[in-house]
Design a protein around this motif. Structure first.
Motif, short mmCIF file in Angstrom:
data_model
loop_
_atom_site.label_atom_id
_atom_site.label_comp_id
_atom_site.label_asym_id
_atom_site.label_seq_id
_atom_site.Cartn_x
_atom_site.Cartn_y
_atom_site.Cartn_z
N PRO A 73 0.70 -1.31 -0.02
CA PRO A 73 -0.07 0.13 0.05
C PRO A 73 0.99 1.17 0.17
CG PRO A 73 0.05 -0.97 2.13
CD PRO A 73 0.62 -1.80 1.24
N ARG A 74 1.60 1.47 -1.01
CA ARG A 74 2.36 2.76 -1.40
C ARG A 74 1.84 3.40 -2.77
NH1 ARG A 74 3.89 2.01 3.09
NH2 ARG A 74 6.13 1.84 3.69
N ILE A 75 1.79 4.74 -2.61
CA ILE A 75 1.47 5.59 -3.64
C ILE A 75 2.51 6.43 -3.97
CG2 ILE A 75 -0.20 7.26 -4.58
CD1 ILE A 75 -2.15 5.60 -2.37
N ALA A 76 2.88 6.67 -5.23
CA ALA A 76 3.77 7.54 -5.86
C ALA A 76 3.40 8.57 -6.74
CB ALA A 76 5.20 6.89 -6.36
N SER A 77 3.74 9.74 -6.86
CA SER A 77 3.32 10.85 -7.83
C SER A 77 4.33 11.78 -8.19
CB SER A 77 2.19 11.54 -7.13
OG SER A 77 2.51 12.32 -6.26
N VAL A 78 4.29 12.20 -9.60
CA VAL A 78 5.24 13.00 -9.89
C VAL A 78 4.31 14.25 -10.83
CG1 VAL A 78 7.05 11.72 -10.27
CG2 VAL A 78 5.45 11.75 -12.11
N GLY A 79 5.11 15.35 -10.88
CA GLY A 79 4.42 16.77 -11.36
C GLY A 79 5.15 17.73 -11.84
N ALA A 80 4.56 18.77 -12.07
CA ALA A 80 5.26 19.97 -12.77
C ALA A 80 6.32 20.74 -11.58
CB ALA A 80 4.29 20.81 -13.31
N ASN A 131 10.74 2.54 0.73
CA ASN A 131 10.55 3.53 1.75
C ASN A 131 10.89 5.02 1.47
OD1 ASN A 131 9.86 1.30 3.57
ND2 ASN A 131 11.99 0.58 3.45
N GLY A 132 11.37 5.15 0.06
CA GLY A 132 11.53 6.52 -0.01
C GLY A 132 13.06 7.04 -0.35
N ASP A 133 13.93 5.82 -0.01
CA ASP A 133 15.34 6.25 0.23
C ASP A 133 15.92 5.98 -1.34
OD1 ASP A 133 15.54 6.63 3.04
OD2 ASP A 133 15.75 4.38 3.23
N LEU A 134 16.87 7.08 -1.52
CA LEU A 134 17.61 7.00 -3.02
C LEU A 134 18.33 5.78 -3.28
CD1 LEU A 134 17.80 8.65 -5.61
CD2 LEU A 134 19.87 9.77 -4.39
N ARG A 135 18.13 5.01 -3.93
CA ARG A 135 19.06 3.81 -4.49
C ARG A 135 19.93 4.08 -5.67
NH1 ARG A 135 19.70 2.01 0.23
NH2 ARG A 135 17.85 0.88 1.19
N LEU A 136 19.55 4.78 -6.63
CA LEU A 136 20.53 5.03 -7.72
C LEU A 136 19.95 6.32 -8.38
CD1 LEU A 136 22.46 3.69 -9.78
CD2 LEU A 136 20.28 2.54 -10.82
N ALA A 137 21.11 6.97 -9.06
CA ALA A 137 21.05 8.29 -9.80
C ALA A 137 21.85 8.05 -10.85
CB ALA A 137 21.49 9.48 -8.80
N PRO A 138 21.13 7.57 -12.05
CA PRO A 138 22.14 7.55 -13.00
C PRO A 138 22.89 8.86 -13.72
CG PRO A 138 19.91 6.19 -13.32
CD PRO A 138 19.75 7.16 -12.02
N PRO A 139 23.57 8.84 -14.52
CA PRO A 139 24.09 10.09 -15.22
C PRO A 139 22.83 10.70 -15.95
CG PRO A 139 25.46 8.34 -15.51
CD PRO A 139 24.62 7.60 -15.03
N ALA A 140 22.91 11.83 -16.24
CA ALA A 140 21.85 12.59 -17.06
C ALA A 140 21.80 12.09 -18.37
CB ALA A 140 22.03 14.17 -16.98
N LEU A 141 20.78 11.80 -19.01
CA LEU A 141 20.79 11.35 -20.49
C LEU A 141 20.96 12.47 -21.31
CD1 LEU A 141 17.47 8.85 -20.68
CD2 LEU A 141 20.04 8.36 -19.73
#
Length: 341
Positions: A73-80, A131-141
């Motif tokens: 029961p987790r909900i994720a969202s993104v926006g402007a 849990n919301g912890d950052l796991r990977l930050a790939p190089p910018a495309l």
């Protein structure tokens, strides 16, 4: 045009978010439907009564996507606002929130095992754990991320951008050799068996890569009247269904693959197809168009429609329940309908 087995009937309204429905998603246990409006709140509705169970404010400037985890029961969202928020259904405040980038965050996807969620803003991708912890930050495309797709085992993530596909193994952070293609890729889907990556393009075609990647063996499926914004795989990985006009085209990727073959053409819509969804484990394919018509197909057996319905407005998104028994239909004017085939 193929004849329908029955005339179209109106789809009963289940809920209303008051604005263009940008995303629909089911809670993992199938008891509730999440609906996000472009400029309104993100709401969780009881799947039986339609009662609002929870409501959260939209992202500043608008919400682009909101999805339930397939396992928890987790909900994720993104926006402007360039942010990714992670929520629990019973909490008003986010359990985690990160700024992905300075641009709009338009792309969002949960891994099939529910252990990770990825968001993209502009050329930037960030992968969080459950849990919301950052796991990977790939190089910018090199250019804006236009689509995301997880491998079925949840271990690898693919991202589409102008010029090709980029893939990372999440556990090791190792990037694959980019799958170069000089085109604007706008949609992406990974076959459940991991054999194929397929992308829709601005240039009215579908690009298909067989894995493991070998340069020069890409397949370009052309002949679409418009952009291919949506493509979905049947759970058996044999059939790839695509939009791109008033007809849905279905490619058979079994055996030696679709090279040199012609697709099955599903004729029945009179307006451009705007949403498409396969059942998670069943054989029914749902398509919705900008005129509000929703058609069910069993594309593996026939090109004739199984059932037709009319939604309260232009169809914007479709989502099957976890048990495949109910189809949720979002519309451009706000109403959400539920169909029980």
């Amino acid at each position: 045009m193929n004849p329908a087995p029955e005339s179209s009937t109106d789809l009963a309204q289940f809920a209303d978010v008051g604005d263009y429905v940008v995303c629909l998603s089911w809670l993992c246990d199938g008891t509730a439907v999440l609906a996000a409006a472009a400029t309104g709140p993100i709401r969780l509705f009881d799947a039986t009564s339609g009662r609002i169970l929870a409501s959260w404010p939209e992202h500043a400037g608008g919400t682009f996507c909101a999805l339930c985890s397939p396992k928890d029961p987790r909900i994720a969202s993104v926006g402007a606002d360039g942010r990714l928020r992670l929520r629990a259904p019973d909490r008003a405040e986010p359990i985690a929130e990160i700024l992905i980038g300075s641009g709009w965050a338009e792309q969002l996807a949960w891994s099939p095992d529910g252990q990770h969620v990825v968001g993209a803003a502009g050329r930037t991708i960030r992968i969080l754990d459950e849990n919301g912890d950052l796991r990977l930050a790939p190089p910018a495309l090199p250019s804006t991320v236009a689509a995301l797709a997880w491998k079925a085992d949840g271990r690898s993530l693919a991202a589409a951008a102008y010029g090709g596909i980029h893939v990372w193994d999440v556990a090791t952070a190792r990037g694959w050799e980019p799958m170069a293609w000089k085109s604007s890729l706008i949609s992406l889907a990974w076959s459940p068996d991991g054999r194929w990556l397929a992308a829709g393009t601005q240039e009215q075609s579908v690009q298909i890569w067989e894995l493991p990647y070998r340069p020069g063996r890409e397949l370009a499926m052309r002949g679409y009247p418009g952009k291919v914004k949506h493509l979905v795989w049947h759970s058996g990985s044999r059939l790839l269904a695509t939009d791109g006009g008033v007809e849905a085209m279905v490619w058979d990727c079994s055996g030696g693959g679709p090279a040199g073959t012609t697709p099955r053409i599903l004729e029945g819509h009179s307006r451009r197809i705007t949403a498409i969804a396969y059942q998670r484990a069943g054989h029914l394919l749902a398509t919705g168009d900008e005129g509000g018509e929703v058609i069910l197909w069993n594309a593996g057996k026939s090109t004739n429609p199984v059932r037709r319905l009319t939604a309260a407005g232009p169809a914007t998104c479709l989502a099957w329940s976890p048990d495949d028994r109910i189809l949720a239909v979002g519309t451009a004017s706000g109403p959400v309908g539920l169909l029980r085939p």
